[in-house]
Design a protein around this motif. Structure first.
Motif, PDB file in Angstrom:
ATOM      1  N   ASP A  60       0.846  -1.187   0.000  1.00 24.23           N
ATOM      2  CA  ASP A  60       0.000   0.000   0.000  1.00 24.23           C
ATOM      3  C   ASP A  60       0.885   1.242   0.000  1.00 24.23           C
ATOM      4  O   ASP A  60       1.583   1.516   0.975  1.00 24.23           O
TER       5      ASP A  60
ATOM      6  N   ARG B  34      -8.030   8.649   1.390  1.00 26.26           N
ATOM      7  CA  ARG B  34      -8.325   7.244   1.715  1.00 26.26           C
ATOM      8  C   ARG B  34      -9.630   7.151   2.511  1.00 26.26           C
ATOM      9  O   ARG B  34     -10.435   6.256   2.290  1.00 26.26           O
TER      10      ARG B  34
ATOM     11  N   ALA C 170     -12.831   5.079   1.362  1.00 29.97           N
ATOM     12  CA  ALA C 170     -13.426   4.048   2.217  1.00 29.97           C
ATOM     13  C   ALA C 170     -14.890   4.345   2.495  1.00 29.97           C
ATOM     14  O   ALA C 170     -15.727   3.435   2.514  1.00 29.97           O
TER      15      ALA C 170
ATOM     16  N   ASN D 292     -10.400   0.543   7.021  1.00 30.17           N
ATOM     17  CA  ASN D 292      -9.709   1.666   6.379  1.00 30.17           C
ATOM     18  C   ASN D 292     -10.249   2.987   6.912  1.00 30.17           C
ATOM     19  O   ASN D 292      -9.491   3.912   7.182  1.00 30.17           O
TER      20      ASN D 292
ATOM     21  N   TRP E 268      -9.132   3.378  10.649  1.00 28.24           N
ATOM     22  CA  TRP E 268      -7.707   3.686  10.726  1.00 28.24           C
ATOM     23  C   TRP E 268      -7.449   5.107  10.241  1.00 28.24           C
ATOM     24  O   TRP E 268      -6.695   5.868  10.869  1.00 28.24           O
TER      25      TRP E 268
END
Length: 191
Positions: free
Chosen positions: A95, A119, A123, A169, A172
């Motif tokens: 990643d 991101r 997500a 995702n 996080w």
């Protein structure tokens, strides 16, 4: 895992054209496998040459003719053989975002935060799409009823893995943004 296996898994849903498969990849196996339409078309040609799929031509008015592919008996046997294989190792995480985050202490933290924000947006959108797919699969049934009555449960189980991945995702990303913000505040003596 080869693209061939993912294409065969998608064809378990039924006959499909290359276009339908490419479009459907986003709705069926995209939670665990990505491929471009060109890759799918090339793989279908190889699979046809190997006798794993058959194709029939469908004439269309005001559109180009299309070929519909379906698994042959040899293709179904290949699916069964593939499933029987013991996976050699778990998937390795590669990643680019994680490499950038690893460098956050010596790089432009703003750029890292922006990448994480993207991101989180990805997500969030993916999770919403997967939840809509989940509702379509359940078709008003609860999970217990679905598992007791559905013809195929594999697509639902892989979708659940995709949902879990998107949620993680998101979780996080939000945590990382919060920690980077806290660190920036602690480093700013005027903050």
């Amino acid at each position: 895992m080869a693209l061939r296996n993912a294409v065969m898994a998608a064809l378990l849903e039924g006959e499909a054209s290359g276009y339908d498969l490419a479009k459907g990849f986003g709705a069926s196996v995209a939670n665990f496998w990505m491929a471009t339409p060109q890759q799918i078309y090339r793989e279908l040609e190889r699979m046809a040459a190997d006798g794993l799929v058959s194709a029939r031509l469908v004439r269309q008015e005001r559109r180009p003719d299309k070929r519909l592919f379906s698994l042959t008996d040899a293709g179904l046997a290949a699916v069964r053989a593939y499933v029987a294989e013991v996976p050699t190792k778990p998937t390795a995480l590669r990643d680019e975002l994680m490499v950038k985050v690893q460098c956050a202490d010596v790089a432009d933290v703003g750029a890292v935060r922006e990448a994480i924000t993207e991101r989180v947006a990805w997500a969030t959108a993916k999770l919403a799409r997967f939840e809509r797919m989940r509702e379509r699969l359940l078709a008003g049934r609860g999970e217990d009823e679905f598992f007791a009555t559905a013809e195929r449960v594999g697509p639902y189980l892989t979708l659940q893995a995709g949902i879990a991945f998107a949620r993680e995702n998101l979780r996080w990303g939000e945590m990382a943004l919060e920690r980077l913000e806290q660190r920036a505040g602690a480093a700013d003596p005027t903050g």
